[in-house]
Design an enzyme around this catalytic site. Structure first.
Site, PDB file in Angstrom:
ATOM      1  N   ASP A   1       0.840  -1.204   0.000  1.00 45.44           N
ATOM      2  CA  ASP A   1       0.000   0.000   0.000  1.00 45.44           C
ATOM      3  C   ASP A   1       0.876   1.255   0.000  1.00 45.44           C
ATOM      4  O   ASP A   1       0.590   2.234  -0.688  1.00 45.44           O
ATOM      5  CB  ASP A   1      -0.913  -0.021   1.227  1.00 45.44           C
TER       6      ASP A   1
ATOM      7  N   HIS B   1      -4.708  -3.407   6.343  1.00 47.59           N
ATOM      8  CA  HIS B   1      -4.514  -3.640   4.899  1.00 47.59           C
ATOM      9  C   HIS B   1      -5.883  -4.018   4.336  1.00 47.59           C
ATOM     10  O   HIS B   1      -6.198  -5.200   4.162  1.00 47.59           O
ATOM     11  CB  HIS B   1      -3.493  -4.758   4.682  1.00 47.59           C
TER      12      HIS B   1
HETATM   13  P1  NAD Z   1      -2.021 -18.538  -4.338  1.00 49.66           P
HETATM   14  O1  NAD Z   1      -3.354 -19.170  -4.252  1.00 49.66           O
HETATM   15  O2  NAD Z   1      -1.357 -18.374  -5.668  1.00 49.66           O
HETATM   16  O3  NAD Z   1      -0.996 -19.320  -3.415  1.00 49.66           O
HETATM   17  C1  NAD Z   1      -1.289 -19.654  -2.112  1.00 49.66           C
HETATM   18  C2  NAD Z   1      -0.514 -20.909  -1.789  1.00 49.66           C
HETATM   19  O4  NAD Z   1      -0.708 -21.163  -0.400  1.00 49.66           O
HETATM   20  C3  NAD Z   1      -1.033 -22.150  -2.549  1.00 49.66           C
HETATM   21  O5  NAD Z   1       0.070 -22.794  -3.172  1.00 49.66           O
HETATM   22  C4  NAD Z   1      -1.646 -23.009  -1.462  1.00 49.66           C
HETATM   23  O6  NAD Z   1      -1.486 -24.396  -1.702  1.00 49.66           O
HETATM   24  C5  NAD Z   1      -0.867 -22.557  -0.248  1.00 49.66           C
HETATM   25  N1  NAD Z   1      -1.551 -22.768   1.033  1.00 49.66           N
HETATM   26  C6  NAD Z   1      -2.860 -22.663   1.312  1.00 49.66           C
HETATM   27  N2  NAD Z   1      -3.082 -22.952   2.598  1.00 49.66           N
HETATM   28  C7  NAD Z   1      -1.883 -23.211   3.142  1.00 49.66           C
HETATM   29  C8  NAD Z   1      -1.459 -23.586   4.442  1.00 49.66           C
HETATM   30  N3  NAD Z   1      -2.339 -23.767   5.449  1.00 49.66           N
HETATM   31  N4  NAD Z   1      -0.146 -23.781   4.672  1.00 49.66           N
HETATM   32  C9  NAD Z   1       0.748 -23.633   3.650  1.00 49.66           C
HETATM   33  N5  NAD Z   1       0.405 -23.297   2.404  1.00 49.66           N
HETATM   34  C10 NAD Z   1      -0.894 -23.098   2.150  1.00 49.66           C
HETATM   35  O7  NAD Z   1      -2.160 -17.124  -3.583  1.00 49.66           O
HETATM   36  P2  NAD Z   1      -1.149 -15.889  -3.655  1.00 49.66           P
HETATM   37  O8  NAD Z   1      -1.527 -15.033  -4.807  1.00 49.66           O
HETATM   38  O9  NAD Z   1       0.257 -16.346  -3.515  1.00 49.66           O
HETATM   39  O10 NAD Z   1      -1.621 -15.091  -2.335  1.00 49.66           O
HETATM   40  C11 NAD Z   1      -1.361 -15.615  -1.050  1.00 49.66           C
HETATM   41  C12 NAD Z   1      -2.006 -14.724   0.003  1.00 49.66           C
HETATM   42  O11 NAD Z   1      -1.401 -13.436   0.005  1.00 49.66           O
HETATM   43  C13 NAD Z   1      -3.498 -14.467  -0.207  1.00 49.66           C
HETATM   44  O12 NAD Z   1      -4.169 -14.524   1.041  1.00 49.66           O
HETATM   45  C14 NAD Z   1      -3.550 -13.050  -0.749  1.00 49.66           C
HETATM   46  O13 NAD Z   1      -4.779 -12.428  -0.512  1.00 49.66           O
HETATM   47  C15 NAD Z   1      -2.420 -12.430   0.060  1.00 49.66           C
HETATM   48  N6  NAD Z   1      -1.872 -11.163  -0.433  1.00 49.66           N
HETATM   49  C16 NAD Z   1      -1.564 -10.213   0.484  1.00 49.66           C
HETATM   50  C17 NAD Z   1      -1.028  -9.001   0.078  1.00 49.66           C
HETATM   51  C18 NAD Z   1      -0.702  -7.930   1.071  1.00 49.66           C
HETATM   52  O14 NAD Z   1      -0.390  -6.795   0.652  1.00 49.66           O
HETATM   53  N7  NAD Z   1      -0.724  -8.170   2.365  1.00 49.66           N
HETATM   54  C19 NAD Z   1      -0.793  -8.777  -1.277  1.00 49.66           C
HETATM   55  C20 NAD Z   1      -1.110  -9.771  -2.197  1.00 49.66           C
HETATM   56  C21 NAD Z   1      -1.666 -10.981  -1.769  1.00 49.66           C
HETATM   57  C1  LMR Z   2      -3.505  -6.623  -2.617  1.00 43.89           C
HETATM   58  O1  LMR Z   2      -3.580  -5.598  -1.939  1.00 43.89           O
HETATM   59  O2  LMR Z   2      -3.215  -6.618  -3.827  1.00 43.89           O
HETATM   60  C2  LMR Z   2      -3.725  -7.961  -1.949  1.00 43.89           C
HETATM   61  O3  LMR Z   2      -4.071  -7.787  -0.600  1.00 43.89           O
HETATM   62  C3  LMR Z   2      -4.668  -8.831  -2.668  1.00 43.89           C
HETATM   63  C4  LMR Z   2      -6.087  -8.364  -2.509  1.00 43.89           C
HETATM   64  O4  LMR Z   2      -6.941  -9.182  -2.154  1.00 43.89           O
HETATM   65  O5  LMR Z   2      -6.367  -7.189  -2.750  1.00 43.89           O
END
Ligand code: NAD
Ligand code: LMR
Length: 329
Positions: A159, A187
């Site tokens: 952000d 967030h």
């Molecule tokens: P994705 O679905 O591509 O990958 C997630 C991975 O986590 C998968 O491979 C899945 O098998 C694994 N997984 C699920 N449960 C699990 C567990 N209990 N233990 C270990 N592994 C597990 O998703 P992504 O795009 O990599 O996103 C991951 C997370 O990050 C999501 O919750 C997304 O919303 C979050 N995210 C946060 C931010 C932020 O700014 N804070 C930004 C982007 C994404």
């Molecule tokens: C983001 O900010 O891009 C991530 O937290 C993914 C989402 O769900 O918005």
């Protein structure tokens, strides 16, 4: 050569995992003199893909990569971890808010917090990326008995980076000219990107960008809604920029902050700025020369900012109340 540090990453076969592993293994985060062990944690269905990722790590022949372990076992995965990136969880889809994921993802972080307490290194630090990251970090922290609260962080750096990029574009300057940008709160769509204290080339943003309506309106909304805009455009949530922000966060936490500046990361509130103690809240943070971090004090909070901060903190209280069953008394 230094002793290797151990970095545990959950969700290592996911989108963000794929974008972060290779850069950590290359030395981008911990430095080109620092060998790393990677302990990669997945759930059973993720294991075949993780096997492929491990093959690719091998094929990079990284000079700094000492050891790679791929596992579904939390204690094996967090064994000796100096840093844990908690990424693994389900991302939201179009039309959802991040808090809608609490019911699905929240419980993941109880077992992970407990395993970190049992198996990680005594100096472990934990960055939660999986959404809703503030409240997931709260759950992990409260389940990690014996690990000090100041070791838990939730990511709002994406952000901050988004906000800096928007301000730089509006002012016609480079991203790196924008400093002192704090994301306050959650967030989520209530987060407050604080333009009132941000600077461009050392001058208040409000002197450089005089369109106050844009700052109070479109700017804030764009940052708050950027994650959703990416999901709508890509059909999947941000991954490369999220991985980049996670690495920026850790680099900021391990390197002294330039004089006068600060960065955003959600930490366990100590009551600063009238924010309830114990919540995981993004605020202005700096890293001291000794490597510890502190909340920057004395950042002016005007009436506009107060209202925005209170709204986002209130949302965090609601999220906390919604997961009270996952937080030991
Ligand atoms: P994705 O679905 O591509 O990958 C997630 C991975 O986590 C998968 O491979 C899945 O098998 C694994 N997984 C699920 N449960 C699990 C567990 N209990 N233990 C270990 N592994 C597990 O998703 P992504 O795009 O990599 O996103 C991951 C997370 O990050 C999501 O919750 C997304 O919303 C979050 N995210 C946060 C931010 C932020 O700014 N804070 C930004 C982007 C994404
Ligand atoms: C983001 O900010 O891009 C991530 O937290 C993914 C989402 O769900 O918005």
């Amino acid at each position: 050569m230094k002793e290797p540090i151990t970095v545990s990453i959950t969700g290592a076969a996911g989108q963000i995992g794929y974008a972060i592993l290779f850069r950590i293994a290359s030395g981008f985060v911990f430095g080109e003199e620092q060998p790393v062990n990677l302990r990669l944690i997945e759930i059973e269905p993720g294991l075949p893909a993780l096997k492929g990722v491990v093959m690719e790590l091998e094929d990079c022949a990284f000079p700094l990569l000492n050891e790679v372990v791929a596992t579904t076992d939390l204690d094996e995965g967090f064994k000796g971890a100096n840093w844990a990136f908690l990424i693994g969880s389900v991302p939201r889809k179009a039309g959802m808010e991040r808090a809608d994921l609490l019911g699905i993802n929240g419980k993941i972080f109880t077992g992970q917090g407990q395993a970190i307490a049992r198996s990680a290194s005594k100096d472990v630090r934990v960055l939660v990326v999986g959404n809703p990251c503030n409240t997931n970090a709260l759950i992990a922290m409260n389940n990690a008995e014996g690990v000090p609260n100041d070791r838990f962080f939730a990511m709002t750096r994406l952000d901050e980076n988004r906000a800096k990029s928007q301000l730089a574009a509006k002012a016609g300057v480079h991203n790196s000219d924008v400093t002192n940008l704090c994301i306050w709160g959650n967030h989520s769509a209530t987060q407050y990107p604080d333009f009132t204290n941000a600077k461009i080339k050392g001058r208040p943003v409000t002197e450089v960008i005089t369109d106050r309506d844009w700052l109070e309106g479109e700017f804030i909304k764009t940052v708050q809604q950027r994650g959703a805009a990416i999901i709508n455009a890509r059909g999947a949530s941000s991954a490369a920029s999220a991985a980049n922000a996670a690495m920026d966060t850790v680099k900021s936490l391990i390197n002294p902050t330039p004089e006068g500046d600060w960065y955003s990361v959600a930490v366990c509130s100590d009551g600063s700025y009238g924010i309830e103690k114990g919540l995981i809240v993004s605020m202005p943070i700096r890293t001291k020369d000794d490597g510890s971090w502190e909340v920057v004090q004395g950042v002016p909070v005007n009436d506009f900012s107060r209202e925005k901060i209170d709204a986002t903190v209130n949302e965090l209280k609601e999220e906390r109340d919604a997961v009270k069953d996952l937080i030991p008394a």
